[in-house]
Design a protein around this motif. Structure first.
Motif, short mmCIF file in Angstrom:
data_model
loop_
_atom_site.label_atom_id
_atom_site.label_comp_id
_atom_site.label_asym_id
_atom_site.label_seq_id
_atom_site.Cartn_x
_atom_site.Cartn_y
_atom_site.Cartn_z
N ILE A 23 43.72 -28.61 -2.07
CA ILE A 23 42.53 -28.62 -2.91
C ILE A 23 41.85 -27.26 -2.81
O ILE A 23 41.59 -26.77 -1.71
CB ILE A 23 41.54 -29.72 -2.48
N GLY A 24 41.63 -26.69 -3.95
CA GLY A 24 41.01 -25.38 -4.00
C GLY A 24 39.65 -25.42 -4.66
O GLY A 24 39.40 -26.24 -5.55
N TRP A 25 38.77 -24.55 -4.21
CA TRP A 25 37.50 -24.31 -4.86
C TRP A 25 37.60 -22.96 -5.59
O TRP A 25 38.06 -21.98 -5.01
CB TRP A 25 36.36 -24.27 -3.86
N PHE A 26 37.11 -22.97 -6.80
CA PHE A 26 37.11 -21.77 -7.62
C PHE A 26 35.71 -21.58 -8.18
O PHE A 26 34.90 -22.51 -8.18
CB PHE A 26 38.10 -21.93 -8.78
N VAL A 71 38.04 -19.28 -4.36
CA VAL A 71 37.04 -19.14 -3.30
C VAL A 71 37.60 -19.60 -1.96
O VAL A 71 37.51 -18.90 -0.96
CB VAL A 71 35.78 -19.94 -3.63
N SER A 72 38.18 -20.79 -1.97
CA SER A 72 38.69 -21.35 -0.72
C SER A 72 39.70 -22.44 -1.05
O SER A 72 39.71 -22.98 -2.15
CB SER A 72 37.52 -21.93 0.10
N SER A 86 48.32 -31.15 3.97
CA SER A 86 49.48 -31.44 4.81
C SER A 86 49.27 -31.02 6.25
O SER A 86 49.63 -31.75 7.17
CB SER A 86 50.73 -30.76 4.24
N ASP A 87 48.64 -29.86 6.46
CA ASP A 87 48.44 -29.40 7.84
C ASP A 87 46.99 -29.00 8.13
O ASP A 87 46.69 -28.55 9.23
CB ASP A 87 49.38 -28.24 8.17
N GLY A 88 46.14 -29.15 7.14
CA GLY A 88 44.73 -28.84 7.36
C GLY A 88 44.40 -27.36 7.37
O GLY A 88 43.26 -26.98 7.64
N SER A 89 45.37 -26.53 7.08
CA SER A 89 45.10 -25.09 7.09
C SER A 89 44.16 -24.72 5.94
O SER A 89 44.13 -25.39 4.91
CB SER A 89 46.40 -24.30 6.98
N THR A 90 43.39 -23.68 6.16
CA THR A 90 42.40 -23.25 5.18
C THR A 90 42.51 -21.76 4.92
O THR A 90 43.03 -21.01 5.76
CB THR A 90 40.99 -23.57 5.66
N ASN A 91 42.02 -21.34 3.77
CA ASN A 91 41.89 -19.91 3.53
C ASN A 91 40.67 -19.65 2.68
O ASN A 91 40.11 -20.58 2.05
CB ASN A 91 43.16 -19.31 2.92
N TYR A 92 40.22 -18.40 2.72
CA TYR A 92 38.98 -18.03 2.05
C TYR A 92 39.13 -16.67 1.39
O TYR A 92 39.85 -15.79 1.88
CB TYR A 92 37.84 -17.95 3.07
N ALA A 93 38.42 -16.51 0.30
CA ALA A 93 38.31 -15.19 -0.29
C ALA A 93 37.53 -14.29 0.67
O ALA A 93 36.64 -14.77 1.39
CB ALA A 93 37.60 -15.27 -1.64
N ASP A 94 37.85 -13.01 0.66
CA ASP A 94 37.17 -12.08 1.57
C ASP A 94 35.65 -12.11 1.37
O ASP A 94 34.89 -11.96 2.33
CB ASP A 94 37.69 -10.66 1.36
N SER A 95 35.23 -12.32 0.14
CA SER A 95 33.81 -12.27 -0.17
C SER A 95 33.01 -13.42 0.44
O SER A 95 31.78 -13.34 0.51
CB SER A 95 33.61 -12.26 -1.69
N ARG A 101 30.97 -17.22 5.81
CA ARG A 101 29.78 -17.85 5.23
C ARG A 101 30.09 -19.24 4.67
O ARG A 101 29.23 -20.12 4.72
CB ARG A 101 29.22 -16.98 4.10
N PHE A 102 31.28 -19.42 4.13
CA PHE A 102 31.67 -20.70 3.54
C PHE A 102 32.67 -21.41 4.45
O PHE A 102 33.50 -20.77 5.10
CB PHE A 102 32.33 -20.48 2.18
N THR A 103 32.60 -22.74 4.44
CA THR A 103 33.55 -23.54 5.20
C THR A 103 34.03 -24.70 4.34
O THR A 103 33.22 -25.46 3.81
CB THR A 103 32.91 -24.10 6.48
N ILE A 104 35.33 -24.84 4.23
CA ILE A 104 35.92 -25.94 3.49
C ILE A 104 36.37 -27.02 4.46
O ILE A 104 36.86 -26.71 5.56
CB ILE A 104 37.10 -25.47 2.60
#
Length: 120
Positions: free
Chosen positions: A34-37, A48-49, A54-63, A67-70
């Motif tokens: 699931i992505g946030w845009f 954005v994030s 499947s494994d709970g991994s997350t990623n974020y835009a550098d900006s 500050r943000f948490t998914i």
């Protein structure tokens, strides 16, 4: 009907916080990322994030890093985006969507979006 519904947007002063929600119906998040845009006026939509169920991994835009948490709630079939230390440049319509992975190039369905406005 497969549907994603975003909520939680609003008007907030710079430095404030908001928590966005993305609720799914008609399917479960279990097999999807699931992505946030977001899309600001006159700009292209940007990622954005993302969270991989499947494994709970997350990623974020550098900006937004730091500050943000998914996060996700499997029972509620809902993904959240906690946004802290908001800046005026975070102002945009925020959307969530599903993809095969966080590196997917094809996303869908899309929700109607929720407006986030950060005043300076």
């Amino acid at each position: 009907e497969v549907q994603l519904v975003e909520s939680g947007g609003g008007l907030v002063q710079a430095g404030g916080s908001l928590r966005l929600s993305c609720a799914a119906s008609g399917f479960t998040f279990d097999d999807y990322a699931i992505g946030w845009f977001r899309q600001a006026p006159g700009k292209e939509r940007e990622g954005v994030s993302c969270i991989s169920r499947s494994d709970g991994s997350t990623n974020y835009a550098d900006s937004v890093k730091g500050r943000f948490t998914i996060s996700s709630d499997k029972v509620k079939n809902t993904v959240y985006l906690q946004m802290n230390s908001l800046k005026p440049e975070d102002t945009a319509v925020y959307y969530c969507s599903a993809g095969s992975s966080c590196k997917a190039t094809i996303w869908g369905p899309w929700g109607q979006g929720t407006q986030v406005t950060v005043s300076s």
